[in-house]
Design an enzyme around this catalytic site. Sequence first.
Site, short mmCIF file in Angstrom:
data_model
loop_
_atom_site.label_atom_id
_atom_site.label_comp_id
_atom_site.label_asym_id
_atom_site.label_seq_id
_atom_site.Cartn_x
_atom_site.Cartn_y
_atom_site.Cartn_z
N SER A 1 -9.61 1.99 2.79
CA SER A 1 -8.75 2.71 1.89
C SER A 1 -7.68 1.84 1.22
O SER A 1 -6.97 2.29 0.32
CB SER A 1 -8.05 3.84 2.64
OG SER A 1 -7.22 3.34 3.67
N SER B 1 -9.86 -0.38 7.12
CA SER B 1 -9.29 -0.17 5.79
C SER B 1 -8.59 -1.38 5.19
O SER B 1 -8.21 -1.34 4.02
CB SER B 1 -8.32 1.02 5.81
OG SER B 1 -9.03 2.23 5.91
N LYS C 1 0.84 -1.19 0.00
CA LYS C 1 0.00 0.00 0.00
C LYS C 1 0.88 1.24 0.00
O LYS C 1 1.92 1.28 0.67
CB LYS C 1 -0.91 -0.01 1.23
CG LYS C 1 -1.95 1.11 1.25
CD LYS C 1 -2.86 0.98 2.47
CE LYS C 1 -3.90 2.09 2.54
NZ LYS C 1 -4.79 1.98 3.70
#
Length: 442
Positions: free
Chosen positions: A214, A238, A139
């Site tokens: 996210s 997330s 990420k």
Amino acid sequence: MDPLDSVAGQLHCCTIECDRYLSGHYTMAGLPQRYRTLPSTANRKPHSAFQSARPCIMRVCAAHSSLLRTIQQEVATKQQSAVEVTKAYLQQLNAVEEQVQCFITAKEEDALAQAAGVDEAIARGQPAGPLAGVPIAIKDNICTAGLRTTAGSKVLDSYLPPFDATAVARLRAAGAVLIGKTNMDEFGMGSTTENSAYKVTRNPWDPSRVPGGSSGGSAAAVAARQAAAALGSDTGGSIRQPAHFCGVVGLKPSYGRVSRYGLVAYGSSLDCIGPLTHSVEDAALLLNVISGADSMDATCSKEQVPDFTSGLIAAEQLDSSCLQGVRVGVIKQTMGEGVSAGVAAAVNGALQHLQQLGAQVKEVGCQGCHWAVKKTEVQQHGCYNALSVCVCQLHQANPAICGLMTALIRQQSPDWGLLMLPGSICLGFIPTILLCAECLPS
């Protein structure tokens, strides 16, 4: 050991995954057959997920279900080189990226150089690391030395970290190949990966839908087989929420289990780095590598890291009543208005299967649910470790509701259970399972 770290073993590694359909918008021609295993619905007629009411399927984590272990063993025994594996995943990444838009940065030359280094080390007789040759996506709010880290924001568009996050450094030491940086909601502030400053990530099952967020880029990349596994970060859902949306396994570890050093902060008292994988076993393998004490993070736990795979039970070792004694509470206020027919059918199908496996299912009331914010956010009363969990935030809620939820998830209780939160207090109206304690009143 943190009691929640072994909760998957205590619950016989049971996972729920929704019976859904492949959208047909991407192929996996670039991957060797053994690396492109799809859910059992892959050969069915393409269809948008959840448009028809299909029941959930209960599956258990079998000992032979690990993609990461397969890749590592083949690379270690020279059946496949790390370069060959990496090239296959890069081919898949490029083949579907236009449709799914998972990556902000992907440097093929760098990934192949890492893979070549793994092969050279094995050729010199050095022992293969536990993740030797495994392509992993990161990420884009987790720092990678010399590789752009933007956190999904143009503010950091040109930022090249001079150091690796501790979790990333441990992946490298284990022989993993970092294949690229994945898209995310800007600074983690979003739940759909539509709030990135760079692109909108699509759900590989149906590109007309969002992948969650996210960590949507990481979840979608794993689902689309662009990477064998990925790291995400989770403050209030997330990792877990996009894992649900994309049909993969997502784990938010106990706070402090994984070092936060090198993670671009959102809420430092809640932020956690965790894995997104194809199976529970792969999540355990990845957690084995990235966990542990770190002098660079004062909040990092100094507790010894167990082998998280040791509690997993093979499917053939389970009997037909493997959930005997487990109590499942269904909050009736979350099964009404706002929950789509497909989701309700999926939850009911899951409950029926749980009953068949010996679980006790009972409807419970939770008066005052309207006080809960419709957002997957964990506050101080939240559950700090669960497989693919979304938890509602109690935002200035009725104290009685806070007390109830606190009682439900108190960690010291040995009486584990399941709490179904099908939708109205969970973002996206998705079926959710909360591993918690004392789910039903006495």
